[in-house]
Design a protein around this motif. Structure first.
Motif, PDB file in Angstrom:
ATOM      1  N   LYS A  71      34.559  47.031   9.987  1.00 26.93           N
ATOM      2  CA  LYS A  71      33.261  46.045  10.997  1.00 26.93           C
ATOM      3  C   LYS A  71      32.693  45.065   9.463  1.00 26.93           C
ATOM      4  CE  LYS A  71      29.836  47.636  14.080  1.00 26.93           C
ATOM      5  NZ  LYS A  71      28.430  48.540  14.756  1.00 26.93           N
ATOM      6  N   ASP A  84      16.952  49.986  20.171  1.00 32.41           N
ATOM      7  CA  ASP A  84      17.205  50.340  21.384  1.00 32.41           C
ATOM      8  C   ASP A  84      16.640  49.473  21.707  1.00 32.41           C
ATOM      9  OD1 ASP A  84      14.861  51.201  21.607  1.00 32.41           O
ATOM     10  OD2 ASP A  84      15.097  53.240  22.430  1.00 32.41           O
ATOM     11  N   LYS A  97      34.808  43.411  24.293  1.00 37.83           N
ATOM     12  CA  LYS A  97      33.638  42.832  23.564  1.00 37.83           C
ATOM     13  C   LYS A  97      32.013  42.892  24.241  1.00 37.83           C
ATOM     14  CE  LYS A  97      31.455  42.409  19.294  1.00 37.83           C
ATOM     15  NZ  LYS A  97      31.763  42.276  17.775  1.00 37.83           N
ATOM     16  N   GLU A  98      31.794  41.800  24.280  1.00 36.04           N
ATOM     17  CA  GLU A  98      31.424  41.407  25.655  1.00 36.04           C
ATOM     18  C   GLU A  98      31.218  42.244  27.056  1.00 36.04           C
ATOM     19  OE1 GLU A  98      31.672  36.084  25.097  1.00 36.04           O
ATOM     20  OE2 GLU A  98      32.824  37.699  26.141  1.00 36.04           O
ATOM     21  N   LYS A 120      31.192  45.484  26.972  1.00 33.58           N
ATOM     22  CA  LYS A 120      30.093  46.236  26.273  1.00 33.58           C
ATOM     23  C   LYS A 120      28.747  46.726  26.130  1.00 33.58           C
ATOM     24  CE  LYS A 120      30.109  50.266  24.187  1.00 33.58           C
ATOM     25  NZ  LYS A 120      28.797  50.147  23.037  1.00 33.58           N
ATOM     26  N   ILE A 121      28.605  45.571  25.463  1.00 33.50           N
ATOM     27  CA  ILE A 121      27.216  44.873  25.186  1.00 33.50           C
ATOM     28  C   ILE A 121      26.056  44.876  26.456  1.00 33.50           C
ATOM     29  CG2 ILE A 121      25.840  43.049  24.558  1.00 33.50           C
ATOM     30  CD1 ILE A 121      27.762  42.172  22.261  1.00 33.50           C
ATOM     31  N   ASP A 139      25.585  48.106  28.332  1.00 32.71           N
ATOM     32  CA  ASP A 139      24.875  49.182  27.111  1.00 32.71           C
ATOM     33  C   ASP A 139      23.682  48.425  26.879  1.00 32.71           C
ATOM     34  OD1 ASP A 139      25.143  50.916  25.138  1.00 32.71           O
ATOM     35  OD2 ASP A 139      24.592  49.431  23.663  1.00 32.71           O
ATOM     36  N   ALA A 156      18.389  48.093  25.103  1.00 33.60           N
ATOM     37  CA  ALA A 156      19.511  49.177  25.545  1.00 33.60           C
ATOM     38  C   ALA A 156      19.002  50.133  25.984  1.00 33.60           C
ATOM     39  CB  ALA A 156      20.097  48.598  24.968  1.00 33.60           C
ATOM     40  N   LEU A 171      21.165  49.670  17.591  1.00 30.46           N
ATOM     41  CA  LEU A 171      21.737  48.475  18.053  1.00 30.46           C
ATOM     42  C   LEU A 171      22.255  47.836  17.418  1.00 30.46           C
ATOM     43  CD1 LEU A 171      18.970  46.208  20.771  1.00 30.46           C
ATOM     44  CD2 LEU A 171      21.548  47.529  20.787  1.00 30.46           C
ATOM     45  N   ARG A 192      25.533  49.061  16.778  1.00 26.57           N
ATOM     46  CA  ARG A 192      26.418  49.747  17.735  1.00 26.57           C
ATOM     47  C   ARG A 192      26.868  48.128  18.062  1.00 26.57           C
ATOM     48  NH1 ARG A 192      23.023  51.731  22.505  1.00 26.57           N
ATOM     49  NH2 ARG A 192      20.967  51.692  21.273  1.00 26.57           N
ATOM     50  N   TRP A 193      26.081  46.811  18.452  1.00 25.83           N
ATOM     51  CA  TRP A 193      26.811  45.485  18.470  1.00 25.83           C
ATOM     52  C   TRP A 193      27.515  44.906  17.272  1.00 25.83           C
ATOM     53  CZ3 TRP A 193      21.988  43.545  22.256  1.00 25.83           C
ATOM     54  CH2 TRP A 193      22.429  44.440  23.405  1.00 25.83           C
TER      55      TRP A 193
END
Length: 412
Positions: free
Chosen positions: A68, A198, A375-376, A378-379, A382, A401, A408, A411-412
């Motif tokens: 990140k 969340d 990734k999208e 995964k979001i 979630d 979430a 978040l 996480r995102w």
């Protein structure tokens, strides 16, 4: 004494530096055109502060923070000048999905090199595209959008008009991470945006009790979609689809329930044998389809039925053709018009006498979205549910979430 004389000025310099880096913000908004009817603001410094605080209080994320930090540093070194307030806007009389933003560039060539690394396609004339993100570079500025249809309009209004409006952030946002504002003439309606551990909340009233009653009533539900809208809410939502449909139907309320199911779809095609005889060929594929029940209460059901017929939305088998997921059956009685899927019946959710829309997550939903990146997906996977609620002049949207070890923002 000499040490004290040195330390005091250093502390003052440090305090001044912290103020300008963390607290001082340029609230001048130069990149919102006059014909914008909706604006999203994101407080960049507040977002960074919230990220650093979450990172510091969750040591378990430190081991995975290298990726990140590299991506964030590469973005900082991309040639973009990160504004104190990111300005995203929607232009009047354009599609709801079209949103735009203008970014200042410290180094346009460096930014172009960054785009190439991110695999943006060069479309010529300083335009670039990756998926549904469109960019146009003009001098030291970049116009970004989910469409490129209004690029020229934005460019003319902001860069070639001496009377381009200059807004102030205080008109839209008050000490929150972000804001969503709708503008109509001289009126502006502001909604705060908050990113919690969340959930994401968008609302225009700080009184949580207004919506807790709605949320508590929906706790026991498990349908993919449940919604109830009164006449006023139906009129507002129909604005994005067909501005006059609510009035044409004389609708007083709208209620819907839906669930998802994976079914086998038969595809029939034809080919020819050696003697040129036509041979039917059947293939099968698994698709996701909803089973649903829709109720439209109306002051004049006959008029509502006639409206659908005039639009040719009802075929000879009394199927509502505007819903692509057929077969279904449309009928009417003295209270209104009803549309139900016939392949599998769905029990309508209990009447709550509230205004709400709730969409719960389903593995069938995000597993079928093949065009999304990992990734999208995964979001989306979630997310637990998305809930809209309204009572009188108070509005609220919650993106909830699933519980996780990290907030978040990490996480995102």
């Amino acid at each position: 004494m000499k040490k004290k004389k040195i330390i005091v000025p250093l502390l003052l310099l440090f305090a001044v530096a912290v103020y300008f880096v963390v607290f001082h913000k340029d609230k001048t908004l130069r990149y919102i055109p006059e014909n914008a009817d909706a604006v999203i603001l994101i407080d960049s410094k507040k977002l960074m502060g919230q990220y650093l605080f979450s990172l510091a209080t969750h040591p378990s994320s430190w081991s995975g923070s290298d990726t990140k930090s590299k991506s964030s540093s590469s973005f900082k070194d991309s040639g973009i000048r990160i504004p104190d307030f990111l300005q995203v806007f929607h232009i009047k009389d354009t599609k709801f999905s079209e949103w735009y933003s203008v970014l200042e560039l410290k180094d346009p060539q460096k930014f172009i090199a960054f785009l190439k690394k991110q695999k943006f396609a060069d479309k010529g004339n300083s335009r670039f595209q990756k998926d549904q993100v469109f960019l146009m570079i003009k001098g030291d500025h970049c116009i970004a959008g989910t469409s490129e249809l209004a690029f020229e309009t934005v460019q003319k209004q902001l860069f070639h008009t001496s009377t381009a409006p200059v807004w102030n952030a205080d008109q839209f946002i008050q000490n929150t991470l972000g804001s969503l504002s709708f503008m109509s003439g001289q009126k502006t309606q502001n909604f705060s945006i908050e990113l919690l551990d969340d959930e994401i909340e968008i609302r225009n009233n700080s009184n949580q009790e207004v919506f807790n009653s709605i949320a508590s009533k929906l706790q026991k539900g498990n349908n993919f979609l449940e919604m109830e809208l009164d006449q006023e809410n139906l009129r507002k939502f129909s604005y994005f689809l067909d501005k006059g449909i609510a009035d044409s139907l004389r609708a007083t309320s709208f209620k819907a329930t839906a669930n998802l199911e994976q079914v086998n779809d038969t595809i029939i095609s034809y080919e020819y044998d050696d003697n040129f005889n036509e041979v039917e060929k059947k293939t099968f594929q698994k698709i996701i389809q909803p089973n649903y029940s829709i109720e439209i209460q109306s002051k004049d059901p006959e008029r509502a039925w006639g409206y659908f017929q005039s639009k040719k939305w009802i075929n000879g088998e009394n199927q509502f053709t505007q819903i692509p997921f057929q077969p279904n059956k449309i009928s009417q009685n003295s209270e209104g018009v009803f549309i139900k899927s016939t392949r599998k019946s769905v029990l309508s959710s209990p009447q709550l006498q509230e205004n709400y829309i709730i969409v719960r997550n389903s593995t069938l939903l995000y597993s079928s979205l093949k065009t999304l990146s990992n990734k999208e997906k995964k979001i989306i996977s979630d997310i637990d549910y998305v809930l809209y609620g309204n009572k009188s002049q108070d509005y609220w949207v919650k993106i909830k979430a699933k519980k996780g070890d990290l907030p978040l923002i990490l996480r995102w």
